[in-house]
Design an enzyme around this catalytic site. Structure first.
Site, PDB file in Angstrom:
ATOM      1  CG  HIS A  49      -7.258  -2.001  -4.525  1.00 45.80           C
ATOM      2  ND1 HIS A  49      -8.464  -1.452  -4.125  1.00 45.80           N
ATOM      3  CD2 HIS A  49      -7.016  -3.016  -3.654  1.00 45.80           C
ATOM      4  CE1 HIS A  49      -8.935  -2.103  -3.074  1.00 45.80           C
ATOM      5  NE2 HIS A  49      -8.066  -3.047  -2.755  1.00 45.80           N
ATOM      6  CG  HIS A  84      -5.118   3.360  -3.894  1.00 47.37           C
ATOM      7  ND1 HIS A  84      -3.783   3.692  -3.782  1.00 47.37           N
ATOM      8  CD2 HIS A  84      -5.475   2.814  -2.697  1.00 47.37           C
ATOM      9  CE1 HIS A  84      -3.356   3.380  -2.568  1.00 47.37           C
ATOM     10  NE2 HIS A  84      -4.358   2.840  -1.894  1.00 47.37           N
ATOM     11  CG  HIS A  99      -5.986  -1.964   0.408  1.00 43.53           C
ATOM     12  ND1 HIS A  99      -6.971  -1.397  -0.371  1.00 43.53           N
ATOM     13  CD2 HIS A  99      -5.035  -1.005   0.565  1.00 43.53           C
ATOM     14  CE1 HIS A  99      -6.632  -0.156  -0.676  1.00 43.53           C
ATOM     15  NE2 HIS A  99      -5.470   0.110  -0.114  1.00 43.53           N
ATOM     16  CG  ASP A 127      -2.105   0.898   1.122  1.00 47.64           C
ATOM     17  OD1 ASP A 127      -2.465   1.290  -0.012  1.00 47.64           O
ATOM     18  OD2 ASP A 127      -2.696   1.229   2.156  1.00 47.64           O
TER      19      ASP A 127
END
Length: 362
Positions: A257, A254, A271, A171
């Site tokens: 993702h 992101h 995540h 992340d």
């Protein structure tokens, strides 16, 4: 557009800080609703109870059911109101903490965040990521301020599975590259303004810390031991990445993702593991220099982050399914449009397939 940086009011990090949690919470309120899932409650419940008792804070330990969804938030808001809580405390992983922030917002209470993992940069942020009860990304929920306090017990993090620390590195890995994309596009950050030099510097320091200390921190965590490197990575995963992404902006990594949540095969991945692959895809999308791409790829391999779709659980390459991922990543409201050029689903599909191919074992 004015420059803006936002941060939690207070950030505390150290070994065994759980013992002082009640003392830290007391100035905010004396009737705490403490949210934790069943695993964290079993693991830390007695320590939490002792800490609040010592500080003379009434604490209602309440089980979080596992998904940061509208339904779960509504359930816990009702409990907080029923118990007349005047401070909300979230203890656990990212979804527990995001839920605690939401409950605090809807009940107009201060919130203290205590991660048991360094697996995401969610703890310091003024937002929650909401999912459907089935685990698909639904929306971002933004708040007018960041958490009142974030408390990191580094020994608890060292005792947690190493994969979760590594997920946090995944992340955090996106922070600098997404910040750089926002610098180039000049788009508004999640803080609501333009980037400050401070936010840009924190995003860059986050990346540099990962490269310098990531592997050493992983080894320390493998042995459930603290070290200077582990302390640095916990700070990078949590504070540097948290302030860096929020006040410098997020972009394609992101969004990709979010697109990957459309693949049921990827639902068991964390995540940060999906964001790490999203970062590789973003670098391809922007045609970053191969030397830079290789550095990021080698870092991912060195700590065990996914570098291809098979690592994410995909059993076979299905172009039609990946088109759905690319289309979801390009949703009108998503952050991929913070890139400094027009992004289409076709370009995202190409970037995903290229990143996958380059990330396969030699």
């Amino acid at each position: 557009m004015d420059k803006m940086i936002i941060t939690p009011c207070k950030y505390i990090q150290g070994p065994d800080s759980i013992k002082s949690l009640g003392q830290y919470v007391l100035p905010m309120g004396n009737k705490a609703l403490v949210l934790a899932d069943s695993f964290v409650t079993e693991l830390l419940g007695s320590q939490l109870t002792a800490s609040f008792k010592q500080a003379e804070v009434s604490a209602e330990l309440t089980l979080f059911n596992g998904e940061c969804s509208r339904q779960e938030i509504d359930r816990l808001v009702h409990i907080a109101q029923e118990k007349k809580a005047n401070v909300i405390v979230g203890v656990g992983g990212g979804k527990t903490l995001d839920t605690a922030k939401a409950v605090a917002f809807y009940t107009n209470n201060p919130v203290t965040i205590m991660p048991t993992l360094a697996s995401t940069d969610a703890p310091t942020s003024a937002l929650s990521v909401l999912y459907t009860p089935q685990g698909e990304f639904e929306e971002y929920l933004f708040y007018p301020k960041n958490p009142d306090m974030v408390v990191m017990d580094t020994q608890i993090v060292a005792n947690a599975p190493t994969r979760l620390l590594v997920s946090g590195m995944g992340d955090a890995l996106s922070t600098y590259f997404e910040a750089r994309a926002n610098t180039r596009s000049g788009k508004q950050t999640m803080a609501g303004g333009a980037q400050t030099l401070a936010a840009q510097a924190l995003a860059k320091l986050c990346y540099e810390t990962l490269l310098a200390d990531g592997v050493k921190a992983k080894i320390a965590c493998d042995n459930n031991l603290s070290s200077k490197a582990l302390e640095n990575i916990i700070e990078a995963n949590t504070l540097l990445s948290g302030v860096g992404f929020e006040s410098s902006g997020i972009a394609a990594a992101h969004a990709i993702h979010n697109g990957l949540t459309k693949l049921e095969e990827c639902h068991h991945k964390y995540h940060g593991e999906k964001v790490a692959f999203g970062t590789l895809a973003q670098l391809i999308l922007e045609n970053a220099p191969m030397e830079e791409y290789t550095t990021v790829l080698q870092f991912c391999r060195s700590v065990g982050l996914p570098t291809n779709l098979f690592d994410l659980g995909v059993s076979k390459i299905d172009i039609d399914q990946l088109k759905l991922v690319a289309e979801a990543a390009c949703a009108k409201e998503d952050t991929i449009h913070n890139m400094p050029f027009t992004v289409t689903p076709e370009l995202v599909l190409s970037a995903i397939l290229t990143a996958h191919q380059l990330g396969l074992p030699a």
